[in-house]
Design a protein around this motif. Structure first.
Motif, PDB file in Angstrom:
ATOM      1  N   GLU A  21       0.632  -1.053   0.036  1.00  0.00           N
ATOM      2  CA  GLU A  21       0.092   0.098  -0.068  1.00  0.00           C
ATOM      3  C   GLU A  21       0.795   1.280  -0.020  1.00  0.00           C
ATOM      4  O   GLU A  21       0.546   2.100  -0.704  1.00  0.00           O
ATOM      5  CB  GLU A  21      -0.855  -0.052   1.210  1.00  0.00           C
ATOM      6  CG  GLU A  21      -2.157  -1.074   1.231  1.00  0.00           C
ATOM      7  CD  GLU A  21      -3.116  -0.871  -0.072  1.00  0.00           C
ATOM      8  OE1 GLU A  21      -3.706   0.606  -0.188  1.00  0.00           O
ATOM      9  OE2 GLU A  21      -3.379  -1.518  -0.851  1.00  0.00           O
ATOM     10  N   ILE A  23       3.786   1.684  -1.419  1.00  0.00           N
ATOM     11  CA  ILE A  23       4.352   1.838  -2.629  1.00  0.00           C
ATOM     12  C   ILE A  23       3.136   2.237  -3.527  1.00  0.00           C
ATOM     13  O   ILE A  23       3.599   3.234  -4.500  1.00  0.00           O
ATOM     14  CB  ILE A  23       4.880   0.490  -3.314  1.00  0.00           C
ATOM     15  CG1 ILE A  23       6.146   0.080  -2.365  1.00  0.00           C
ATOM     16  CG2 ILE A  23       5.155   0.310  -4.718  1.00  0.00           C
ATOM     17  CD1 ILE A  23       6.587  -1.411  -2.757  1.00  0.00           C
ATOM     18  N   ASP A  24       2.156   1.772  -3.638  1.00  0.00           N
ATOM     19  CA  ASP A  24       0.978   2.343  -4.223  1.00  0.00           C
ATOM     20  C   ASP A  24       0.562   3.819  -3.746  1.00  0.00           C
ATOM     21  O   ASP A  24       0.400   4.594  -4.982  1.00  0.00           O
ATOM     22  CB  ASP A  24      -0.422   1.542  -4.033  1.00  0.00           C
ATOM     23  CG  ASP A  24      -1.405   1.943  -4.902  1.00  0.00           C
ATOM     24  OD1 ASP A  24      -1.399   1.871  -6.211  1.00  0.00           O
ATOM     25  OD2 ASP A  24      -2.286   2.011  -4.322  1.00  0.00           O
ATOM     26  N   VAL A  26       2.754   6.058  -2.956  1.00  0.00           N
ATOM     27  CA  VAL A  26       3.900   6.797  -3.505  1.00  0.00           C
ATOM     28  C   VAL A  26       3.783   6.969  -4.996  1.00  0.00           C
ATOM     29  O   VAL A  26       3.908   7.926  -5.492  1.00  0.00           O
ATOM     30  CB  VAL A  26       5.216   6.253  -3.267  1.00  0.00           C
ATOM     31  CG1 VAL A  26       6.431   6.872  -4.006  1.00  0.00           C
ATOM     32  CG2 VAL A  26       5.666   6.193  -1.561  1.00  0.00           C
ATOM     33  N   ALA A  27       3.253   5.885  -5.584  1.00  0.00           N
ATOM     34  CA  ALA A  27       2.957   5.791  -6.977  1.00  0.00           C
ATOM     35  C   ALA A  27       1.838   6.962  -7.393  1.00  0.00           C
ATOM     36  O   ALA A  27       2.065   8.006  -8.327  1.00  0.00           O
ATOM     37  CB  ALA A  27       2.557   4.638  -7.456  1.00  0.00           C
ATOM     38  N   GLU A  28       0.763   7.113  -6.519  1.00  0.00           N
ATOM     39  CA  GLU A  28      -0.266   7.875  -6.718  1.00  0.00           C
ATOM     40  C   GLU A  28       0.395   9.287  -6.317  1.00  0.00           C
ATOM     41  O   GLU A  28      -0.196  10.008  -7.049  1.00  0.00           O
ATOM     42  CB  GLU A  28      -1.379   7.682  -5.459  1.00  0.00           C
ATOM     43  CG  GLU A  28      -2.258   6.512  -5.935  1.00  0.00           C
ATOM     44  CD  GLU A  28      -2.968   6.776  -7.289  1.00  0.00           C
ATOM     45  OE1 GLU A  28      -3.663   7.793  -7.434  1.00  0.00           O
ATOM     46  OE2 GLU A  28      -3.132   5.595  -8.034  1.00  0.00           O
ATOM     47  N   PHE A  30       3.325  10.493  -7.103  1.00  0.00           N
ATOM     48  CA  PHE A  30       4.050  10.930  -8.127  1.00  0.00           C
ATOM     49  C   PHE A  30       2.825  11.114  -9.395  1.00  0.00           C
ATOM     50  O   PHE A  30       3.245  12.259  -9.950  1.00  0.00           O
ATOM     51  CB  PHE A  30       4.960   9.730  -8.884  1.00  0.00           C
ATOM     52  CG  PHE A  30       6.110   9.751  -7.975  1.00  0.00           C
ATOM     53  CD1 PHE A  30       6.588  10.573  -6.737  1.00  0.00           C
ATOM     54  CD2 PHE A  30       6.931   8.517  -7.877  1.00  0.00           C
ATOM     55  CE1 PHE A  30       7.582  10.310  -6.088  1.00  0.00           C
ATOM     56  CE2 PHE A  30       8.035   8.125  -7.112  1.00  0.00           C
ATOM     57  CZ  PHE A  30       8.233   9.095  -6.139  1.00  0.00           C
ATOM     58  N   LYS A  31       1.721  10.414  -9.534  1.00  0.00           N
ATOM     59  CA  LYS A  31       1.009  10.798 -10.347  1.00  0.00           C
ATOM     60  C   LYS A  31       0.084  12.026 -10.252  1.00  0.00           C
ATOM     61  O   LYS A  31       0.116  13.112 -11.184  1.00  0.00           O
ATOM     62  CB  LYS A  31      -0.133   9.730 -10.644  1.00  0.00           C
ATOM     63  CG  LYS A  31       0.500   8.468 -11.051  1.00  0.00           C
ATOM     64  CD  LYS A  31      -0.797   7.347 -11.079  1.00  0.00           C
ATOM     65  CE  LYS A  31      -0.282   6.084 -11.330  1.00  0.00           C
ATOM     66  NZ  LYS A  31      -1.253   5.014 -11.121  1.00  0.00           N
ATOM     67  N   SER A  32      -0.277  12.384  -8.952  1.00  0.00           N
ATOM     68  CA  SER A  32      -0.924  13.632  -8.732  1.00  0.00           C
ATOM     69  C   SER A  32       0.148  14.953  -8.809  1.00  0.00           C
ATOM     70  O   SER A  32      -0.504  15.923  -9.022  1.00  0.00           O
ATOM     71  CB  SER A  32      -1.391  13.352  -7.181  1.00  0.00           C
ATOM     72  OG  SER A  32      -0.317  13.588  -6.297  1.00  0.00           O
ATOM     73  N   ALA A  44      -2.610  11.964  -1.281  1.00  0.00           N
ATOM     74  CA  ALA A  44      -1.439  11.020  -1.370  1.00  0.00           C
ATOM     75  C   ALA A  44      -0.583  11.202  -0.129  1.00  0.00           C
ATOM     76  O   ALA A  44      -0.190  10.043   0.376  1.00  0.00           O
ATOM     77  CB  ALA A  44      -0.955  11.102  -2.651  1.00  0.00           C
TER      78      ALA A  44
END
Length: 103
Positions: A21, A23-24, A26-28, A30-32, A44
């Protein structure tokens, strides 16, 4: 003995879930940041902080010990940083905030 083994296995599974979760999240983040929406970035970051605390708790750390370590690291970073730069100002603001809220 079997209950203890089940508890350990359950805790390890929860730790793995929290890591995934994180890692997910952190990905969110970066996307945001690419979308430049402050609400999504704030959401995030809040998720990352929550997950970090819960992960710490699962590995035997108290929330207050994590807070104390954060304050300690901020003090050390302020002592080690070169004076007058924006980074030092950011660290100082964070430390004041954390000490004011007595986390």
């Amino acid at each position: 003995m079997k209950n203890r083994e089940l508890d350990i296995a359950k805790n390890l599974k929860m730790i793995d879930w929290l890591k995934a979760e994180l890692i997910d999240a952190v990905a969110e983040l970066f996307k945001s940041l690419l979308k430049s929406g402050s609400e999504a970035v704030s959401d995030a970051l809040a998720t990352i902080i929550i997950l970090a605390y819960l992960l710490g708790q699962r590995v035997g750390l108290s929330f207050s010990s994590i807070d104390q370590r954060i304050r300690s690291k901020l003090h050390i970073s302020l002592e080690d940083s070169l004076g007058g730069d924006e980074w030092q100002e950011n660290l100082s603001e964070l430390l004041v905030y954390l000490e004011k809220t007595k986390r």
